[in-house]
Design a protein around this motif. Structure first.
Motif, PDB file in Angstrom:
ATOM      1  N   ILE A 138      21.510 -27.165  41.841  1.00 45.09           N
ATOM      2  CA  ILE A 138      21.016 -27.731  43.100  1.00 45.09           C
ATOM      3  C   ILE A 138      22.125 -27.604  44.135  1.00 45.09           C
ATOM      4  O   ILE A 138      23.242 -28.086  43.924  1.00 45.09           O
ATOM      5  CB  ILE A 138      20.629 -29.212  42.921  1.00 45.09           C
ATOM      6  N   LEU A 139      21.834 -26.925  45.228  1.00 43.07           N
ATOM      7  CA  LEU A 139      22.814 -26.729  46.295  1.00 43.07           C
ATOM      8  C   LEU A 139      22.740 -27.880  47.289  1.00 43.07           C
ATOM      9  O   LEU A 139      21.649 -28.331  47.647  1.00 43.07           O
ATOM     10  CB  LEU A 139      22.552 -25.411  47.018  1.00 43.07           C
ATOM     11  N   LEU A 140      23.909 -28.337  47.749  1.00 43.72           N
ATOM     12  CA  LEU A 140      23.978 -29.415  48.732  1.00 43.72           C
ATOM     13  C   LEU A 140      24.086 -28.817  50.136  1.00 43.72           C
ATOM     14  O   LEU A 140      24.918 -27.936  50.380  1.00 43.72           O
ATOM     15  CB  LEU A 140      25.195 -30.310  48.470  1.00 43.72           C
ATOM     16  N   LYS A 141      23.242 -29.282  51.034  1.00 45.13           N
ATOM     17  CA  LYS A 141      23.262 -28.837  52.426  1.00 45.13           C
ATOM     18  C   LYS A 141      23.555 -30.037  53.307  1.00 45.13           C
ATOM     19  O   LYS A 141      22.900 -31.078  53.206  1.00 45.13           O
ATOM     20  CB  LYS A 141      21.918 -28.211  52.797  1.00 45.13           C
ATOM     21  N   TYR A 142      24.539 -29.892  54.189  1.00 46.97           N
ATOM     22  CA  TYR A 142      24.991 -31.020  55.001  1.00 46.97           C
ATOM     23  C   TYR A 142      24.493 -30.912  56.440  1.00 46.97           C
ATOM     24  O   TYR A 142      24.470 -29.823  57.018  1.00 46.97           O
ATOM     25  CB  TYR A 142      26.519 -31.091  55.008  1.00 46.97           C
ATOM     26  N   SER A 143      24.126 -32.061  57.007  1.00 44.36           N
ATOM     27  CA  SER A 143      23.695 -32.128  58.405  1.00 44.36           C
ATOM     28  C   SER A 143      24.727 -32.911  59.194  1.00 44.36           C
ATOM     29  O   SER A 143      25.074 -34.041  58.830  1.00 44.36           O
ATOM     30  CB  SER A 143      22.334 -32.830  58.522  1.00 44.36           C
ATOM     31  N   GLU A 144      25.241 -32.308  60.264  1.00 43.87           N
ATOM     32  CA  GLU A 144      26.263 -32.962  61.080  1.00 43.87           C
ATOM     33  C   GLU A 144      25.720 -34.225  61.745  1.00 43.87           C
ATOM     34  O   GLU A 144      24.522 -34.364  61.971  1.00 43.87           O
ATOM     35  CB  GLU A 144      26.766 -31.996  62.158  1.00 43.87           C
ATOM     36  N   GLY A 145      26.639 -35.123  62.087  1.00 44.43           N
ATOM     37  CA  GLY A 145      26.251 -36.344  62.776  1.00 44.43           C
ATOM     38  C   GLY A 145      26.243 -37.526  61.848  1.00 44.43           C
ATOM     39  O   GLY A 145      25.996 -37.401  60.643  1.00 44.43           O
ATOM     40  N   VAL A 146      26.544 -38.688  62.367  1.00 39.14           N
ATOM     41  CA  VAL A 146      26.583 -39.901  61.551  1.00 39.14           C
ATOM     42  C   VAL A 146      25.187 -40.270  61.075  1.00 39.14           C
ATOM     43  O   VAL A 146      24.229 -40.262  61.848  1.00 39.14           O
ATOM     44  CB  VAL A 146      27.187 -41.074  62.356  1.00 39.14           C
ATOM     45  N   SER A 147      25.070 -40.559  59.798  1.00 40.85           N
ATOM     46  CA  SER A 147      23.776 -40.952  59.246  1.00 40.85           C
ATOM     47  C   SER A 147      23.646 -42.467  59.263  1.00 40.85           C
ATOM     48  O   SER A 147      24.454 -43.178  58.653  1.00 40.85           O
ATOM     49  CB  SER A 147      23.635 -40.434  57.812  1.00 40.85           C
ATOM     50  N   ASP A 148      22.662 -42.978  59.976  1.00 39.63           N
ATOM     51  CA  ASP A 148      22.403 -44.421  60.020  1.00 39.63           C
ATOM     52  C   ASP A 148      21.449 -44.860  58.908  1.00 39.63           C
ATOM     53  O   ASP A 148      21.159 -46.045  58.763  1.00 39.63           O
ATOM     54  CB  ASP A 148      21.805 -44.811  61.385  1.00 39.63           C
ATOM     55  N   ASP A 149      20.956 -43.879  58.163  1.00 38.77           N
ATOM     56  CA  ASP A 149      20.019 -44.189  57.086  1.00 38.77           C
ATOM     57  C   ASP A 149      20.809 -44.660  55.864  1.00 38.77           C
ATOM     58  O   ASP A 149      21.506 -43.874  55.224  1.00 38.77           O
ATOM     59  CB  ASP A 149      19.193 -42.942  56.767  1.00 38.77           C
ATOM     60  N   ALA A 150      20.721 -45.930  55.543  1.00 40.56           N
ATOM     61  CA  ALA A 150      21.532 -46.492  54.455  1.00 40.56           C
ATOM     62  C   ALA A 150      21.144 -45.937  53.096  1.00 40.56           C
ATOM     63  O   ALA A 150      21.982 -45.805  52.204  1.00 40.56           O
ATOM     64  CB  ALA A 150      21.403 -48.008  54.457  1.00 40.56           C
ATOM     65  N   ILE A 151      19.862 -45.623  52.908  1.00 49.03           N
ATOM     66  CA  ILE A 151      19.400 -45.292  51.557  1.00 49.03           C
ATOM     67  C   ILE A 151      19.387 -43.791  51.258  1.00 49.03           C
ATOM     68  O   ILE A 151      19.133 -43.384  50.140  1.00 49.03           O
ATOM     69  CB  ILE A 151      17.989 -45.864  51.306  1.00 49.03           C
ATOM     70  N   CYS A 152      19.664 -42.957  52.245  1.00 47.93           N
ATOM     71  CA  CYS A 152      19.551 -41.510  52.039  1.00 47.93           C
ATOM     72  C   CYS A 152      20.747 -40.970  51.257  1.00 47.93           C
ATOM     73  O   CYS A 152      21.775 -41.639  51.084  1.00 47.93           O
ATOM     74  CB  CYS A 152      19.443 -40.790  53.380  1.00 47.93           C
ATOM     75  N   SER A 153      20.632 -39.727  50.793  1.00 45.95           N
ATOM     76  CA  SER A 153      21.769 -39.019  50.207  1.00 45.95           C
ATOM     77  C   SER A 153      22.705 -38.636  51.344  1.00 45.95           C
ATOM     78  O   SER A 153      22.270 -38.110  52.365  1.00 45.95           O
ATOM     79  CB  SER A 153      21.282 -37.752  49.490  1.00 45.95           C
ATOM     80  N   LYS A 154      23.994 -38.889  51.166  1.00 44.66           N
ATOM     81  CA  LYS A 154      24.911 -38.642  52.276  1.00 44.66           C
ATOM     82  C   LYS A 154      26.360 -38.549  51.802  1.00 44.66           C
ATOM     83  O   LYS A 154      26.710 -38.941  50.689  1.00 44.66           O
ATOM     84  CB  LYS A 154      24.780 -39.751  53.316  1.00 44.66           C
ATOM     85  N   VAL A 155      27.165 -38.020  52.719  1.00 45.41           N
ATOM     86  CA  VAL A 155      28.616 -37.983  52.566  1.00 45.41           C
ATOM     87  C   VAL A 155      29.181 -39.095  53.438  1.00 45.41           C
ATOM     88  O   VAL A 155      28.870 -39.177  54.627  1.00 45.41           O
ATOM     89  CB  VAL A 155      29.175 -36.629  53.028  1.00 45.41           C
ATOM     90  N   GLY A 156      30.015 -39.964  52.876  1.00 44.53           N
ATOM     91  CA  GLY A 156      30.600 -41.044  53.659  1.00 44.53           C
ATOM     92  C   GLY A 156      29.563 -42.055  54.121  1.00 44.53           C
ATOM     93  O   GLY A 156      28.476 -42.174  53.555  1.00 44.53           O
ATOM     94  N   GLY A 157      29.906 -42.790  55.177  1.00 48.40           N
ATOM     95  CA  GLY A 157      28.996 -43.801  55.699  1.00 48.40           C
ATOM     96  C   GLY A 157      28.985 -45.067  54.859  1.00 48.40           C
ATOM     97  O   GLY A 157      29.857 -45.290  54.004  1.00 48.40           O
TER      98      GLY A 157
END
Length: 323
Positions: free
Chosen positions: A31-50
């Motif tokens: 499974i490849l990870l694809k990143y979207s720029e910008g701060v994620s305000d979604d607490a429950i999503c898959s994310k880097v940092g936050g």
């Protein structure tokens, strides 16, 4: 072959095609990870940092930074992660020693992989109040932070082995059969030019004293040395041109790991576990990196488990690949 010092185009094509064939035969789903720029305000999503998801009863690891959060329900179908809940990767960035260990993928580094089953979530504002990581924002290893995050999306992919161990053997079986050779290593194919130059005036070759004098003369005049250096350089250049690394150089879940690793309990491709997160440091990442390696020779930093139940039981191993 045109002569003993060059490789013709038909042999080059055979090598490239055979490597591609071996890769296709042994490709492994990932499974490849694809990143979207910008701060994620979604607490429950898959994310880097936050900010992390905190479920009822969960205690935030004191001082640790949440580096990656995987919402299992967002993943493509797989047999590595649970079907729901969150898997979080926590690291200790509180000291230069810890950052160095993390950057080198040292298994002694302070890090935790924690699974939180789906359940009642702590209020987002309460999480902001409680989550106070030490060293957060120090980018010597982790390039993101509590206040700098990215959302992660996922794509199915295929991870291919590079030609080491048994995969090198598979290639050589096809090559040796086609060319009537008995090479034990791929490198032997490309160093045969250098070997031919040396054998031309070998001391123990038939010809006795004359052969020895000829080799000695060629060596002291520089002609033999120049030829051998030139052919060695040609062999390396040819190998780099034809033997492409088919392993994926992108952050991923699953797939292959290298046979060269800092963990003594991992034996290359044959380890009986699963890569639960593989991060390629900035110096080697072909896409977007979220970590720096502590040394240019660190090619992969990853976590793996030996049993499918290890994730939910909060058991994992941390290591790296370096050359």
């Amino acid at each position: 072959m045109a002569d003993i010092y060059t490789m013709d185009d038909s042999e080059k094509k055979f090598i490239v095609d055979t490597i591609a064939s071996v890769s296709r035969e042994h490709g492994k789903p990932c499974i490849l990870l694809k990143y979207s720029e910008g701060v994620s305000d979604d607490a429950i999503c898959s994310k880097v940092g936050g900010l992390p998801v905190i479920t009822e009863g969960f205690k935030i690891p004191e001082g640790y930074t949440m580096m990656v959060q995987i919402n299992c329900s967002e993943l493509p179908e797989n047999d590595i992660y649970p079907k729901n809940g969150w898997v979080q990767f926590w690291v200790d960035l509180s000291s230069s020693y810890q950052i160095e260990d993390l950057s080198m993928g040292d298994h002694r580094a302070n890090q935790k992989v924690i699974y939180q089953p789906a359940g009642k979530l702590m209020n987002f504002n309460k999480v902001k109040e409680l989550y106070k990581p030490d060293g957060d924002g120090n980018t010597k290893f982790f390039l993101y932070s509590k206040d700098k995050s990215m959302k992660i999306s996922f794509n199915k992919g295929v991870s291919y082995p590079d030609l080491s161990g048994k995969y090198e053997k598979y290639f050589l079986e096809k090559y040796n059969k086609a060319y009537g050779t008995k090479y034990d290593y791929i490198q032997d194919i490309f160093m045969r030019f250098l070997k031919s130059a040396k054998e031309k005036h070998e001391f123990n070759k038939k010809g006795g004293l004359f052969a020895k004098i000829t080799y000695f003369w060629n060596s002291i005049t520089g002609n033999q040395d120049d030829l051998e250096k030139s052919l060695q350089k040609y062999g390396y250049k040819l190998r780099d041109e034809l033997v492409k690394d088919n392993s994926i150089h992108y952050d991923r879940i699953g797939g292959y790991v290298s046979s060269i690793t800092s963990a003594l309990n991992v034996v290359g491709y044959d380890f009986d576990g699963q890569v639960i997160l593989n991060l390629i440091p900035k110096s080697h990442n072909k896409s977007k990196a979220i970590v720096k390696g502590g040394d240019p020779d660190v090619y992969e930093i990853y976590w793996y488990t030996k049993d499918k139940k290890d994730i939910v039981n909060n058991k994992s191993e941390f290591t790296s690949t370096y050359f």
